[in-house]
Design a protein around this motif. Structure first.
Motif, PDB file in Angstrom:
ATOM      1  N   LYS A 109      -7.557  -8.881  -1.323  1.00 30.44           N
ATOM      2  CA  LYS A 109      -7.282  -8.961   0.103  1.00 30.44           C
ATOM      3  C   LYS A 109      -6.317  -7.854   0.491  1.00 30.44           C
ATOM      4  CE  LYS A 109      -6.484 -13.237   1.636  1.00 30.44           C
ATOM      5  NZ  LYS A 109      -6.018 -14.625   1.636  1.00 30.44           N
ATOM      6  N   GLY A 110      -6.122  -7.721   1.764  1.00 31.62           N
ATOM      7  CA  GLY A 110      -5.188  -6.706   2.236  1.00 31.62           C
ATOM      8  C   GLY A 110      -5.854  -5.370   2.504  1.00 31.62           C
ATOM      9  N   PRO A 111      -5.036  -4.362   2.729  1.00 32.07           N
ATOM     10  CA  PRO A 111      -5.532  -3.049   3.132  1.00 32.07           C
ATOM     11  C   PRO A 111      -6.519  -2.449   2.132  1.00 32.07           C
ATOM     12  CG  PRO A 111      -3.154  -3.152   3.345  1.00 32.07           C
ATOM     13  CD  PRO A 111      -3.579  -4.406   2.652  1.00 32.07           C
ATOM     14  N   TRP A 112      -7.454  -1.727   2.665  1.00 37.56           N
ATOM     15  CA  TRP A 112      -8.454  -1.074   1.839  1.00 37.56           C
ATOM     16  C   TRP A 112      -7.923   0.251   1.311  1.00 37.56           C
ATOM     17  CZ3 TRP A 112     -13.973  -1.999   1.131  1.00 37.56           C
ATOM     18  CH2 TRP A 112     -14.354  -3.295   1.521  1.00 37.56           C
ATOM     19  N   SER A 113      -8.227   0.514   0.053  1.00 36.53           N
ATOM     20  CA  SER A 113      -7.833   1.798  -0.536  1.00 36.53           C
ATOM     21  C   SER A 113      -8.926   2.826  -0.235  1.00 36.53           C
ATOM     22  CB  SER A 113      -7.662   1.657  -2.046  1.00 36.53           C
ATOM     23  OG  SER A 113      -8.920   1.417  -2.652  1.00 36.53           O
TER      24      SER A 113
END
Length: 331
Positions: free
Chosen positions: A14-18
């Motif tokens: 989850k969270g920001p995409w790299s």
DNA sequence: AATTTAAGCAACCGCGGCTCA
DNA sequence: TTGAGCCGCGGTTGCTTAAAT
């Protein structure tokens, strides 16, 4: 028994995409498409992400022709026009703005546009206030001119807040706007709110567009309790004219024969596209969604030089049941 | 310069609706 | 007709950055 989760929550990131994840997803979709199955896509693409997350990332950020950055005045106008008519149907609004995503528009509305309108609508000192010219000058072409002098949100001294720009579509359908019989006029009548501020009212003709704004009780609030939107709270209409709007029954201005009815949102099913705000006398029209109609709404809100003119608001509220209506007319 | 507050925005979540077996 | 599976929408959350103190 609850609904089965769409993915294994424990094994998805989850969270920001790299950037790596972005390129994986982009490459996969460009090569194979989505296959009509977002749930299965992340596994095929080698991503430890939920399918819904992939879909969102693609639609809002990675897909081609996404437009980021400043919204133009024209885009502002379209958003306002459609929001006034259909409410927070961001996907429909986004469909009219190529390159913009519903999420983008939603964020833009909640963080900037709404405030922008409120600031513009904030009245100058009473001593300097005067009724707007009608019709407005055709030389006005910037967005800031769209609403200047023509939007008069009601300001409550008790709550120290302005009413919001909320769509009538949030008002329960059974109590939705009925109609006007009408004495169309090009010369406004002027009502005074409890602040003694003048609100111009142009009584429209049957053929004109009617847009109503209502409100649901809640607004978008951030987790820390601050409200990114301007809260619409209770307002107590002080003048005779405004008091006339404060019950759940049709209002008939004895002088002008303007009829408006409204009601509580009831907290359910209150934001349907098929609630058409401009019905005729004694009926509430139900219509199917028609993209052509959306286009018409946009075009009808424009004059030849592309600006809305003659925008007027009336606000009312039922203090306990959150019955709120802002009657809005433009053409 | 450090801390706090506000703004902006990407992402998540839950639900309704649609499709299909 | 029913229910499972999935999609898409709209509301909400929470992280990051900017501005203010």
């Amino acid at each position: 028994m609850g609904r089965a989760p769409c993915c294994d929550k424990a094994n998805v990131k989850k969270g920001p995409w790299s950037p790596e994840e972005d390129s994986k997803l982009k490459e996969y979709i460009e090569k194979y498409g989505t296959g009509g199955n977002w749930i299965a896509l992340p596994q095929k693409a080698g991503l430890k992400r939920c399918g819904k997350s992939c879909r969102l990332r693609w639609l809002n950020y990675l897909r081609p022709n996404i437009k980021h950055g400043e919204f133009t005045d024209e885009e502002d106008r379209i958003i306002c026009s459609l929001f006034a008519t259909i409410g927070s149907r961001w996907s429909i609004i986004a469909a009219q703005l190529p390159g913009r995503t519903d999420n983008d528009i939603k964020n833009y509305w909640n963080t900037k546009l709404k405030k922008k309108l409120m600031v513009m609508a904030a009245a100058p000192p009473q001593s300097q206030r005067k009724p707007p010219p009608y019709p407005p000058s055709s030389s006005e072409s910037s967005f800031s001119s769209l609403y200047k002098d023509y939007t008069i949100p009601y300001y409550s001294t008790s709550t120290k807040s302005f009413t919001g720009f909320e769509p009538i579509s949030s008002v329960h359908q059974s109590n939705l706007l009925h109609s006007t019989s009408g004495l169309a006029s090009t010369n406004p009548s002027f009502l005074r709110n409890p602040e003694n501020l003048v609100c111009p009212v142009y009584y429209p003709s049957m053929k004109d567009n009617f847009l109503m704004f209502g409100s649901e009780t809640s607004c978008s609030t951030s987790s820390d309790g601050s409200c990114s939107q301007i809260k619409q709270e209770d307002h107590h209409m002080g003048s005779t004219n405004f008091q006339s709007f404060t019950s759940s029954r049709a209002y008939e201005d004895q002088t002008h024969k303007l009829m408006v009815s409204y009601g509580s949102n009831g907290g359910e099913n209150v934001n349907q596209w098929n609630e058409k705000a401009h019905g005729y006398c004694g009926e509430t029209q139900t219509v199917d969604y028609d993209p052509e109609e959306v286009k018409q709404l946009i075009s009808s809100s424009s004059t030849s030089n592309g600006i809305i003119n003659n925008t007027n608001f009336l606000f009312s509220d039922e203090n306990k049941t959150q019955e709120k209506v802002m009657y809005y007319y433009y053409h």
